[in-house]
Design an enzyme around this catalytic site. Structure first.
Site, PDB file in Angstrom:
ATOM      1  N   LYS A  22       8.627  -3.527  -8.324  1.00 37.63           N
ATOM      2  CA  LYS A  22       7.149  -2.955  -8.233  1.00 37.63           C
ATOM      3  C   LYS A  22       7.115  -1.657  -7.534  1.00 37.63           C
ATOM      4  CE  LYS A  22       3.907  -4.879  -5.735  1.00 37.63           C
ATOM      5  NZ  LYS A  22       3.063  -4.148  -4.882  1.00 37.63           N
ATOM      6  N   ASN A  23       7.487  -1.959  -6.442  1.00 38.60           N
ATOM      7  CA  ASN A  23       7.114  -0.834  -5.260  1.00 38.60           C
ATOM      8  C   ASN A  23       7.818   0.692  -5.466  1.00 38.60           C
ATOM      9  OD1 ASN A  23       5.081  -2.402  -4.015  1.00 38.60           O
ATOM     10  ND2 ASN A  23       6.367  -2.833  -2.263  1.00 38.60           N
ATOM     11  N   ARG A  93      -4.175  -0.213  -4.001  1.00 40.58           N
ATOM     12  CA  ARG A  93      -3.880   0.748  -3.043  1.00 40.58           C
ATOM     13  C   ARG A  93      -2.649   1.833  -3.604  1.00 40.58           C
ATOM     14  NH1 ARG A  93      -4.339   1.914   2.377  1.00 40.58           N
ATOM     15  NH2 ARG A  93      -2.102   2.915   2.594  1.00 40.58           N
ATOM     16  N   CYS A 117      -8.123  -3.610   2.392  1.00 43.16           N
ATOM     17  CA  CYS A 117      -7.240  -4.352   2.176  1.00 43.16           C
ATOM     18  C   CYS A 117      -7.057  -5.910   2.514  1.00 43.16           C
ATOM     19  CB  CYS A 117      -5.842  -3.593   2.351  1.00 43.16           C
ATOM     20  SG  CYS A 117      -4.332  -4.721   2.233  1.00 43.16           S
ATOM     21  N   ARG A 122      -5.565  -0.249   6.456  1.00 46.96           N
ATOM     22  CA  ARG A 122      -4.484   0.521   6.128  1.00 46.96           C
ATOM     23  C   ARG A 122      -4.687   1.952   5.986  1.00 46.96           C
ATOM     24  NH1 ARG A 122      -1.681  -3.074   1.184  1.00 46.96           N
ATOM     25  NH2 ARG A 122       0.092  -1.402   1.804  1.00 46.96           N
ATOM     26  N   PRO A 123      -4.764   2.739   6.883  1.00 47.66           N
ATOM     27  CA  PRO A 123      -4.994   4.242   6.597  1.00 47.66           C
ATOM     28  C   PRO A 123      -4.056   4.920   5.854  1.00 47.66           C
ATOM     29  CG  PRO A 123      -3.833   3.694   9.006  1.00 47.66           C
ATOM     30  CD  PRO A 123      -4.138   2.479   7.844  1.00 47.66           C
ATOM     31  N   ILE A 124      -4.393   6.181   5.541  1.00 42.10           N
ATOM     32  CA  ILE A 124      -3.541   7.045   4.714  1.00 42.10           C
ATOM     33  C   ILE A 124      -3.456   8.455   5.619  1.00 42.10           C
ATOM     34  CG2 ILE A 124      -3.870   6.014   2.428  1.00 42.10           C
ATOM     35  CD1 ILE A 124      -5.700   8.481   1.815  1.00 42.10           C
ATOM     36  N   ASP A 125      -3.853   8.318   6.816  1.00 42.66           N
ATOM     37  CA  ASP A 125      -3.623   9.656   7.604  1.00 42.66           C
ATOM     38  C   ASP A 125      -2.399  10.246   7.621  1.00 42.66           C
ATOM     39  OD1 ASP A 125      -3.000   7.272   9.393  1.00 42.66           O
ATOM     40  OD2 ASP A 125      -2.488   8.693  10.738  1.00 42.66           O
ATOM     41  N   ASP A 314       7.158  -7.946   3.623  1.00 44.29           N
ATOM     42  CA  ASP A 314       6.791  -8.384   2.199  1.00 44.29           C
ATOM     43  C   ASP A 314       7.502  -9.686   1.961  1.00 44.29           C
ATOM     44  OD1 ASP A 314       5.133  -6.333   1.404  1.00 44.29           O
ATOM     45  OD2 ASP A 314       6.394  -5.264   0.409  1.00 44.29           O
ATOM     46  N   ARG A 406      -0.237  -9.390  -9.639  1.00 44.31           N
ATOM     47  CA  ARG A 406       0.022  -8.213  -9.264  1.00 44.31           C
ATOM     48  C   ARG A 406       1.405  -7.830  -9.078  1.00 44.31           C
ATOM     49  NH1 ARG A 406      -2.746  -6.580  -4.475  1.00 44.31           N
ATOM     50  NH2 ARG A 406      -1.414  -4.750  -5.123  1.00 44.31           N
TER      51      ARG A 406
HETATM   52  N1  EPU Z   1       0.351   3.678   8.102  1.00 40.22           N
HETATM   53  C1  EPU Z   1      -0.366   4.464   8.904  1.00 40.22           C
HETATM   54  N2  EPU Z   1      -0.991   5.600   8.080  1.00 40.22           N
HETATM   55  C2  EPU Z   1      -0.691   6.007   7.422  1.00 40.22           C
HETATM   56  C3  EPU Z   1       0.008   5.261   6.287  1.00 40.22           C
HETATM   57  C4  EPU Z   1       0.633   3.721   6.966  1.00 40.22           C
HETATM   58  O1  EPU Z   1      -0.823   4.340  10.250  1.00 40.22           O
HETATM   59  O2  EPU Z   1      -1.118   7.138   6.515  1.00 40.22           O
HETATM   60  C5  EPU Z   1       0.971   2.496   8.765  1.00 40.22           C
HETATM   61  C6  EPU Z   1       0.255   1.369   7.985  1.00 40.22           C
HETATM   62  O3  EPU Z   1      -0.874   0.723   8.709  1.00 40.22           O
HETATM   63  C7  EPU Z   1       1.420   0.131   8.567  1.00 40.22           C
HETATM   64  C8  EPU Z   1       2.636   1.343   8.636  1.00 40.22           C
HETATM   65  O4  EPU Z   1       2.068   2.545   8.708  1.00 40.22           O
HETATM   66  O5  EPU Z   1       1.096  -0.312   9.710  1.00 40.22           O
HETATM   67  C9  EPU Z   1       3.390   1.059   7.053  1.00 40.22           C
HETATM   68  O6  EPU Z   1       2.669   1.100   5.993  1.00 40.22           O
HETATM   69  P1  EPU Z   1       3.045   1.786   4.875  1.00 40.22           P
HETATM   70  O7  EPU Z   1       2.544   3.143   4.582  1.00 40.22           O
HETATM   71  O8  EPU Z   1       4.733   2.089   4.831  1.00 40.22           O
HETATM   72  O9  EPU Z   1       2.725   0.838   3.685  1.00 40.22           O
HETATM   73  P2  EPU Z   1       2.491   1.212   2.096  1.00 40.22           P
HETATM   74  O10 EPU Z   1       3.381   2.338   1.807  1.00 40.22           O
HETATM   75  O11 EPU Z   1       0.966   1.597   1.924  1.00 40.22           O
HETATM   76  C10 EPU Z   1       4.201  -0.145   0.842  1.00 40.22           C
HETATM   77  C11 EPU Z   1       4.282  -1.302   0.210  1.00 40.22           C
HETATM   78  C12 EPU Z   1       3.729  -2.382   0.629  1.00 40.22           C
HETATM   79  C13 EPU Z   1       4.704  -2.835   1.822  1.00 40.22           C
HETATM   80  C14 EPU Z   1       4.601  -1.525   2.872  1.00 40.22           C
HETATM   81  C15 EPU Z   1       5.571  -1.723   3.952  1.00 40.22           C
HETATM   82  C16 EPU Z   1       3.959  -0.113  -2.235  1.00 40.22           C
HETATM   83  C17 EPU Z   1       2.978   0.086  -3.319  1.00 40.22           C
HETATM   84  N3  EPU Z   1       3.527  -0.996  -1.281  1.00 40.22           N
HETATM   85  O12 EPU Z   1       2.868   0.060   1.477  1.00 40.22           O
HETATM   86  O13 EPU Z   1       4.069  -3.474  -0.222  1.00 40.22           O
HETATM   87  O14 EPU Z   1       4.032  -3.898   2.561  1.00 40.22           O
HETATM   88  O15 EPU Z   1       5.012  -0.372   2.126  1.00 40.22           O
HETATM   89  O16 EPU Z   1       6.824  -1.989   3.608  1.00 40.22           O
HETATM   90  O17 EPU Z   1       4.833   0.322  -2.190  1.00 40.22           O
HETATM   91  C18 EPU Z   1       3.361  -5.798  -1.355  1.00 40.22           C
HETATM   92  O18 EPU Z   1       4.290  -5.270  -2.282  1.00 40.22           O
HETATM   93  O19 EPU Z   1       2.882  -6.787  -1.189  1.00 40.22           O
HETATM   94  C19 EPU Z   1       3.084  -4.639  -0.467  1.00 40.22           C
HETATM   95  C20 EPU Z   1       1.866  -4.670   0.354  1.00 40.22           C
END
Ligand code: EPU
Length: 427
Positions: A22-23, A93, A117, A122-125, A314, A406
């Protein structure tokens, strides 16, 4: 809404074939926006999240279809529009990964902030920092990220993309996709090393991109003028595979998980060995061996989640489901999402003895769990509840199972094929 009804007490036995990741597939599908030629993605899982993203791509102007065997064909030949609305993005997300490709293709994009979430902030900064480093003007207006490329398009740059909790998987994916069409070379330090990022890079390269260093923390993207169509086969889902392995281990069943990448599951294999779970592995399969889980409980084994190749967040909830039946006390520490504990109160309803301490949970193993109604919260928490239901005495009802749909293809069908007494009913 549906619920799953599980009668506990039967060891699982048989084979299960891992679906596509999925991811990995979500950003790969979004990368189709980078070309006017068709992208064919083989082995895409049939999941609610995939349908949601295909819906968003269609809204943006793509033609997108998924065959019965999972293959997805997407064509963004016509003009696409650059606004991904809240109504669609809020469902998932992962849809934020259209930001990078749309910005690269159109030079201007408005993508709704994905919002909260189930397991905390879960920021996107990091995503935005990366786009700014590529020269874009990025601001948040009325709940939307508005990003505009400079005159002449995005420019390659050197940047650091780590966050306080480690690298960002989708942040790396988003910036990598945007950088494929930037002028010049981009170097991303602190890049996520997850297999899903490598799979995206491999797909982008098949489309004519020049990405190097995928799988390491330093990624280099040499910008090209355009990308072309490609055919890509998505990697197996390591989290789905790990979940079925853990379900086999928990029930003392002989479960053979096939078509997985054992090399993507090193941390899990290490912890299972430490826990004394009987199992064997090959390059593309993992098999738990039948054993009496009362006579031979798992050894209590601590786990700390980390970015790849560490133990995946995960699989944290599913590991807890195994440890609640271990013969002593174990500590589970969450380093990626410090608030990802939605499963804790629900597992307690089944008789688990858990104590949260800041970003960790102390698990006191017990031999007896008893079935109860529980509420699925996020995707992986829900899988852990179903797993616990498999070993609880009596009936466990898992409500709000749309979370599971999902990320797990027909989970009740697969578990029933392995001998579980599980059925789906309307609420
Ligand atoms: N973070 C920030 N700023 C950002 C982005 C992330 O501070 O702009 C922090 C997050 O808050 C977290 C860490 O960095 O503490 C890692 O987050 P990441 O960005 O890697 O998470 P993601 O890319 O949003 C993906 C998977 C998640 C999985 C995480 C970690 C997808 C669609 N989602 O999320 O999968 O838990 O990586 O491996 O790829 C799931 O499948 O159940 C799921 C939640």
């Amino acid at each position: 809404m549906d619920k799953l009804i599980v009668e506990g007490g039967r060891p699982l036995a048989g084979k299960v074939r891992t679906a596509g990741s999925k991811n990995a597939v979500l950003p790969i599908l979004a990368s189709s926006l980078l070309t006017r030629e068709p992208l064919v993605v083989e082995g895409a899982p049939q999941l609610a999240d995939v349908s949601t993203l295909l819906g968003i791509l269609r809204e943006l102007g793509a033609e997108a279809d998924q065959d019965a065997d999972g293959t997805v064909t997407i064509s963004c030949a016509a003009d696409v529009q650059g606004r991904a609305p809240w109504e669609s993005v809020r469902k998932m997300r992962g849809s934020v990964c259209v930001l990078g490709p749309l910005l690269a293709r159109l030079g201007r994009v408005e993508v709704s902030l994905p919002g909260g979430c189930a397991f905390g902030v879960r920021p996107i900064d990091v995503h935005l920092k990366g786009m700014r480093a590529l020269g874009a003007d990025v601001r948040v207006e009325h709940g939307y990220v508005v990003a505009e490329a400079p005159a002449g398009g995005l420019r390659g740059a050197r940047m650091f993309l780590g966050s306080a909790n480690g690298p960002s998987v989708l942040g790396t994916a988003n910036v990598m996709m945007a950088a494929t069409l930037a002028r010049g070379t981009t170097v991303i330090e602190g890049a996520a090393c997850e297999p899903e990022v490598v799979d995206l890079a491999d797909c982008l390269n098949a489309m004519g991109a020049k990405v190097r260093g995928q799988g390491s923390p330093i990624l280099t993207v040499e910008g090209v003028d355009e990308l072309h169509g490609a055919r890509h086969s998505v990697i197996p889902d390591r989290i789905e595979a790990g979940t079925y392995v853990l379900a086999g281990a928990l029930t003392g069943g002989a479960v053979r998980v096939e078509r997985c990448r054992t090399d993507h599951l090193g941390a899990l294999v290490d912890r299972l060995t430490e826990a004394g779970v009987p199992f064997s592995t090959g390059p593309d399969w993992i098999e738990t061996h039948a054993h009496d889980t009362h006579a031979r409980q798992p050894r209590p084994t601590d786990v700390t989640t980390h970015a790849y190749p560490g133990f995946p967040t995960d699989l944290q909830a599913q590991w807890m489901a195994l440890m609640i039946r271990a013969e002593g006390i174990s500590l589970i520490t969450e380093r990626i999402f410090p608030d990802r504990w939605m499963h804790v109160p629900e597992l307690e309803r089944l008789g688990a003895e858990l104590r949260r301490q800041s970003t960790a949970v102390v698990v006191r193993g017990t031999k007896e769990l008893s079935g109860a109604p529980v509420m699925a919260s996020d995707l992986r928490a829900s899988a852990a509840l179903v797993m616990a239901g498999l070993v609880a005495r009596g009936t466990t009802e898992v409500h709000r199972v749309y979370h599971i749909d999902r990320g797990y293809e027909r989970i009740e069908e697969r578990l029933a094929n392995l001998g579980a007494a599980i059925r789906r009913e309307k609420e």
